[in-house]
Scaffold this motif. Structure first.
Motif, PDB file in Angstrom:
ATOM      1  N   TYR A  15     -14.511  43.119  -5.448  1.00  0.00           N
ATOM      2  CA  TYR A  15     -14.445  42.649  -6.839  1.00  0.00           C
ATOM      3  C   TYR A  15     -13.781  41.287  -6.929  1.00  0.00           C
ATOM      4  O   TYR A  15     -12.923  40.951  -6.112  1.00  0.00           O
ATOM      5  CB  TYR A  15     -13.597  43.597  -7.688  1.00  0.00           C
ATOM      6  CG  TYR A  15     -14.144  44.982  -7.838  1.00  0.00           C
ATOM      7  CD1 TYR A  15     -14.891  45.342  -8.948  1.00  0.00           C
ATOM      8  CD2 TYR A  15     -13.902  45.947  -6.854  1.00  0.00           C
ATOM      9  CE1 TYR A  15     -15.375  46.633  -9.090  1.00  0.00           C
ATOM     10  CE2 TYR A  15     -14.389  47.239  -6.986  1.00  0.00           C
ATOM     11  CZ  TYR A  15     -15.124  47.581  -8.109  1.00  0.00           C
ATOM     12  OH  TYR A  15     -15.607  48.847  -8.245  1.00  0.00           O
ATOM     13  N   GLY A  16     -14.117  40.550  -7.965  1.00  0.00           N
ATOM     14  CA  GLY A  16     -13.419  39.284  -8.195  1.00  0.00           C
ATOM     15  C   GLY A  16     -13.908  38.623  -9.471  1.00  0.00           C
ATOM     16  O   GLY A  16     -14.869  39.080 -10.106  1.00  0.00           O
ATOM     17  N   HIS A  60     -16.029  29.071  -4.772  1.00  0.00           N
ATOM     18  CA  HIS A  60     -15.598  28.139  -3.722  1.00  0.00           C
ATOM     19  C   HIS A  60     -15.747  28.785  -2.349  1.00  0.00           C
ATOM     20  O   HIS A  60     -16.051  29.982  -2.243  1.00  0.00           O
ATOM     21  CB  HIS A  60     -14.173  27.664  -3.998  1.00  0.00           C
ATOM     22  CG  HIS A  60     -13.163  28.772  -4.175  1.00  0.00           C
ATOM     23  ND1 HIS A  60     -12.743  29.578  -3.152  1.00  0.00           N
ATOM     24  CD2 HIS A  60     -12.501  29.206  -5.287  1.00  0.00           C
ATOM     25  CE1 HIS A  60     -11.850  30.442  -3.591  1.00  0.00           C
ATOM     26  NE2 HIS A  60     -11.706  30.261  -4.903  1.00  0.00           N
ATOM     27  N   GLY A 105     -13.632  29.827  -0.244  1.00  0.00           N
ATOM     28  CA  GLY A 105     -12.754  30.979  -0.016  1.00  0.00           C
ATOM     29  C   GLY A 105     -13.474  32.265  -0.439  1.00  0.00           C
ATOM     30  O   GLY A 105     -13.428  33.287   0.257  1.00  0.00           O
ATOM     31  N   HIS A 106     -14.164  32.194  -1.577  1.00  0.00           N
ATOM     32  CA  HIS A 106     -14.939  33.352  -2.057  1.00  0.00           C
ATOM     33  C   HIS A 106     -16.066  33.665  -1.068  1.00  0.00           C
ATOM     34  O   HIS A 106     -16.268  34.820  -0.681  1.00  0.00           O
ATOM     35  CB  HIS A 106     -15.585  33.052  -3.425  1.00  0.00           C
ATOM     36  CG  HIS A 106     -14.614  32.862  -4.546  1.00  0.00           C
ATOM     37  ND1 HIS A 106     -14.778  31.911  -5.520  1.00  0.00           N
ATOM     38  CD2 HIS A 106     -13.450  33.520  -4.860  1.00  0.00           C
ATOM     39  CE1 HIS A 106     -13.772  31.979  -6.391  1.00  0.00           C
ATOM     40  NE2 HIS A 106     -12.954  32.942  -6.007  1.00  0.00           N
ATOM     41  N   TRP A 144      -4.045  40.717  -2.143  1.00  0.00           N
ATOM     42  CA  TRP A 144      -3.907  41.985  -2.881  1.00  0.00           C
ATOM     43  C   TRP A 144      -3.300  43.104  -2.027  1.00  0.00           C
ATOM     44  O   TRP A 144      -3.320  44.261  -2.445  1.00  0.00           O
ATOM     45  CB  TRP A 144      -5.300  42.427  -3.376  1.00  0.00           C
ATOM     46  CG  TRP A 144      -5.869  41.523  -4.412  1.00  0.00           C
ATOM     47  CD1 TRP A 144      -6.801  40.563  -4.221  1.00  0.00           C
ATOM     48  CD2 TRP A 144      -5.532  41.485  -5.800  1.00  0.00           C
ATOM     49  NE1 TRP A 144      -7.077  39.920  -5.402  1.00  0.00           N
ATOM     50  CE2 TRP A 144      -6.301  40.476  -6.396  1.00  0.00           C
ATOM     51  CE3 TRP A 144      -4.643  42.204  -6.606  1.00  0.00           C
ATOM     52  CZ2 TRP A 144      -6.214  40.158  -7.752  1.00  0.00           C
ATOM     53  CZ3 TRP A 144      -4.559  41.913  -7.948  1.00  0.00           C
ATOM     54  CH2 TRP A 144      -5.347  40.893  -8.502  1.00  0.00           C
ATOM     55  N   ARG A 167      -7.072  36.215   3.458  1.00  0.00           N
ATOM     56  CA  ARG A 167      -7.499  35.252   2.435  1.00  0.00           C
ATOM     57  C   ARG A 167      -7.593  33.874   3.074  1.00  0.00           C
ATOM     58  O   ARG A 167      -6.810  33.543   3.963  1.00  0.00           O
ATOM     59  CB  ARG A 167      -6.431  35.268   1.328  1.00  0.00           C
ATOM     60  CG  ARG A 167      -6.702  34.367   0.176  1.00  0.00           C
ATOM     61  CD  ARG A 167      -5.555  34.477  -0.821  1.00  0.00           C
ATOM     62  NE  ARG A 167      -5.597  33.380  -1.773  1.00  0.00           N
ATOM     63  CZ  ARG A 167      -6.199  33.443  -2.964  1.00  0.00           C
ATOM     64  NH1 ARG A 167      -6.783  34.557  -3.343  1.00  0.00           N
ATOM     65  NH2 ARG A 167      -6.186  32.409  -3.762  1.00  0.00           N
ATOM     66  N   ILE A 177      -7.202  27.195  -0.791  1.00  0.00           N
ATOM     67  CA  ILE A 177      -8.155  27.033  -1.909  1.00  0.00           C
ATOM     68  C   ILE A 177      -8.082  28.235  -2.850  1.00  0.00           C
ATOM     69  O   ILE A 177      -7.892  29.369  -2.399  1.00  0.00           O
ATOM     70  CB  ILE A 177      -9.602  26.817  -1.401  1.00  0.00           C
ATOM     71  CG1 ILE A 177     -10.508  26.521  -2.596  1.00  0.00           C
ATOM     72  CG2 ILE A 177     -10.119  28.023  -0.614  1.00  0.00           C
ATOM     73  CD1 ILE A 177     -11.702  25.703  -2.282  1.00  0.00           C
ATOM     74  N   SER A 178      -8.198  27.977  -4.138  1.00  0.00           N
ATOM     75  CA  SER A 178      -8.300  29.053  -5.133  1.00  0.00           C
ATOM     76  C   SER A 178      -8.894  28.463  -6.404  1.00  0.00           C
ATOM     77  O   SER A 178      -8.861  27.242  -6.602  1.00  0.00           O
ATOM     78  CB  SER A 178      -6.929  29.652  -5.439  1.00  0.00           C
ATOM     79  OG  SER A 178      -6.184  28.741  -6.198  1.00  0.00           O
ATOM     80  N   SER A 179      -9.431  29.339  -7.242  1.00  0.00           N
ATOM     81  CA  SER A 179     -10.002  28.867  -8.517  1.00  0.00           C
ATOM     82  C   SER A 179      -8.915  28.178  -9.330  1.00  0.00           C
ATOM     83  O   SER A 179      -9.146  27.142  -9.955  1.00  0.00           O
ATOM     84  CB  SER A 179     -10.563  30.039  -9.319  1.00  0.00           C
ATOM     85  OG  SER A 179     -11.500  30.742  -8.566  1.00  0.00           O
ATOM     86  N   ARG A 233      -9.033  24.444 -10.854  1.00  0.00           N
ATOM     87  CA  ARG A 233      -8.871  24.173 -12.295  1.00  0.00           C
ATOM     88  C   ARG A 233      -7.699  23.220 -12.528  1.00  0.00           C
ATOM     89  O   ARG A 233      -7.787  22.288 -13.312  1.00  0.00           O
ATOM     90  CB  ARG A 233      -8.641  25.483 -13.063  1.00  0.00           C
ATOM     91  CG  ARG A 233      -9.887  26.339 -13.161  1.00  0.00           C
ATOM     92  CD  ARG A 233      -9.687  27.493 -14.123  1.00  0.00           C
ATOM     93  NE  ARG A 233      -8.659  28.417 -13.693  1.00  0.00           N
ATOM     94  CZ  ARG A 233      -8.878  29.615 -13.155  1.00  0.00           C
ATOM     95  NH1 ARG A 233     -10.112  30.039 -12.998  1.00  0.00           N
ATOM     96  NH2 ARG A 233      -7.893  30.397 -12.797  1.00  0.00           N
TER      97      ARG A 233
END
Ligand code: CTP
Length: 443
Positions: A7-8, A14, A16-17, A96, A114, A118-120, A124
């Motif tokens: 889930y996400g 990006h 990372g996903h 998590w 992970r 990088i992350s959303s 942003r």
């Protein structure tokens, strides 16, 4: 066949996903990807997500990694999905770790490392945020500033106060603290205006002429002529002029309006809104006080005009003055007559009543308990109580953060009347004008 689920939010997809999804896919033969619904994200405090659900799903689909995509809509859904879909492995990133151990009762749980760096949120944050200035003297600006910290697409950098020393607590937090509006306007991309309603027109005009986007407390002007002028000027100058009517940006309230438009209570016969406060609004620092209609009128009129429209046939205004100052309205009641409906607003500043909203229809009615303007709960009630429905929504920060997110999205997408139509903005100014001119007034 080994079925894997993950889930996400997958905002601004990006690498990372992608790396996580590739490894999730390798864990089995069939990968199901759960994408969080917008409401679910909001309810867990993730308000800065930029892409709507459909866009995030399309991006996931385009990776070609998902055998199936589902939407995650509520807390606890993971257990339901795992059982319903016969899942063998649940996986998420190592950020998590430990959080989903409770799922081991239903399937194997794997935390994948992970991807660092990088992350959303970082993407942003890296986008240039809207540099916002505040104009006004109300102590509400302190609250507004605190709430703005939850919105990463906006940064409050300056403030313009009418007199040095006002709101001095904010001074250390600002890059610019000034008493000159023009200086502030040169320094920022946009302004938030929370001054006396009678000053809004001049301040909005100055900001638009300087090419700045505006979010201004309602009413944005005290006459329909001025309001039309501002709306037109903003259009010509290609800037966003948005009303800071927090209720309009609260999920519960906007869902309520949609349900009514979809005919949930049949044809609407009446809208009755009450907003009152005992603490006299205005500001202690400057000793400027506002009447009940200036304080609450726009909020109370919002559901009337959004639900019944602005083409009413006539209105009658009853108002009572405050005995001490003698010139401020302490309590005002306005009745609107439509061709096949009726509405009333009752507002008080220094008077207390039950702040509820009731919308009556030919099949049932909606009841929003006090304080309805922070709609976190409402009921649709029918003749048979067994048919009643209750709706719950999360509201954080009195709606200020949602309003700011809506504003920054409006600036980015160049559309401001998604939440509050221009007709509603204009009619609110019109009523303020008529009240000021004592048109339709019965004292
Ligand atoms: N993920 C990952 N590596 C990253 C970012 C995310 O492996 N650099 C994983 C998460 O652990 C999760 C999935 O991708 O299993 C979806 O995460 P999501 O919360 O949507 O992405 P974030 O980039 O972490 O978003 P945000 O910054 O908004 O929290």
């Amino acid at each position: 066949m080994t079925k894997v689920i993950t889930y996400g939010t997958y905002d601004l997809l990006h690498y990372g996903h992608i790396r996580l999804l590739e490894r999730a896919k390798e864990l089995g033969d069939y990968l199901i990807i759960g994408v969080t619904a917008d409401d679910f994200d909001k309810s867990r405090g993730k308000i800065n997500v930029q892409q709507p659900l459909e866009e995030r799903i399309s991006a996931i689909r385009a990776t070609g990694l998902a055998d199936e995509i589902i939407v995650e809509e509520y807390e606890g859904q993971k257990i339901d999905d795992i059982r319903r879909l016969g899942i063998d492995i649940f996986t998420v990133g190592s950020d998590w770790i430990g959080c989903f151990d409770y799922l081991q009762e239903y399937c194997k749980v794997v935390y994948l490392p992970r991807t660092e760096g990088i992350s959303s949120s970082e993407i942003r944050a890296g986008q240039s945020s809207l540099r916002l200035g505040m104009i006004g003297y109300s102590s509400f600006l302190k609250k507004f500033f605190r709430e703005s910290k939850f919105v990463n697409s906006v940064k409050i950098v300056g403030i313009c106060v009418p007199k040095d020393g006002i709101l001095k607590e904010l001074k250390p937090e600002m890059e610019l603290y000034t008493t000159d509006c023009q200086t502030l306007l040169e320094y920022v991309d946009a302004v938030y205006i929370h001054s006396s309603p009678s000053q809004h027109f001049e301040q909005c005009k100055l900001a638009i002429e300087s090419g700045k986007h505006i979010i201004c407390e309602s009413p944005i002007a005290m006459s329909i002529k001025e309001c039309e002028f501002l709306v037109e000027l903003a259009k010509n100058k290609n800037v966003i002029l948005m009303e800071a009517l927090r209720t309009a940006y609260i999920t519960g309230y906007s869902r309520l309006v949609l349900l009514l438009k979809a005919g949930k209570i049949g044809r609407i016969i009446s809208v009755d809104a009450v907003c009152t406060s005992l603490s006299i609004f205005g500001d202690v620092e400057t000793n400027m006080k506002w009447g009940s209609l200036e304080t609450w009128g726009p909020t109370a009129m919002l559901p009337v005009f959004q639900i019944l429209g602005t083409d009413y046939l006539e209105k009658r205004i009853f108002t009572l003055k405050d005995e001490i100052s003698g010139n401020l309205d302490m309590f005002t009641k306005i009745d609107f007559t439509y061709s096949s409906a009726t509405a009333s607003i009752r507002v008080g500043n220094g008077v207390k009543s039950e702040g509820q909203l009731i919308v009556s229809g030919t099949k049932g009615y909606v009841f929003v308990p006090a304080p309805w303007w922070k709609t976190d709960y409402f009921e649709i009630r029918y003749e048979n109580p067994l048919d009643n429905k209750r709706y719950f929504y999360q509201v954080d920060g009195e709606g200020i953060r949602y309003e700011l997110v809506a504003f920054s999205n409006a600036v980015r997408n160049k559309t401001s009347d998604y939440y509050i139509g221009n007709n509603v903005t204009l009619e609110i100014c019109n009523v303020m004008n008529d009240f000021g001119c004592k048109k339709d007034n019965k004292f």
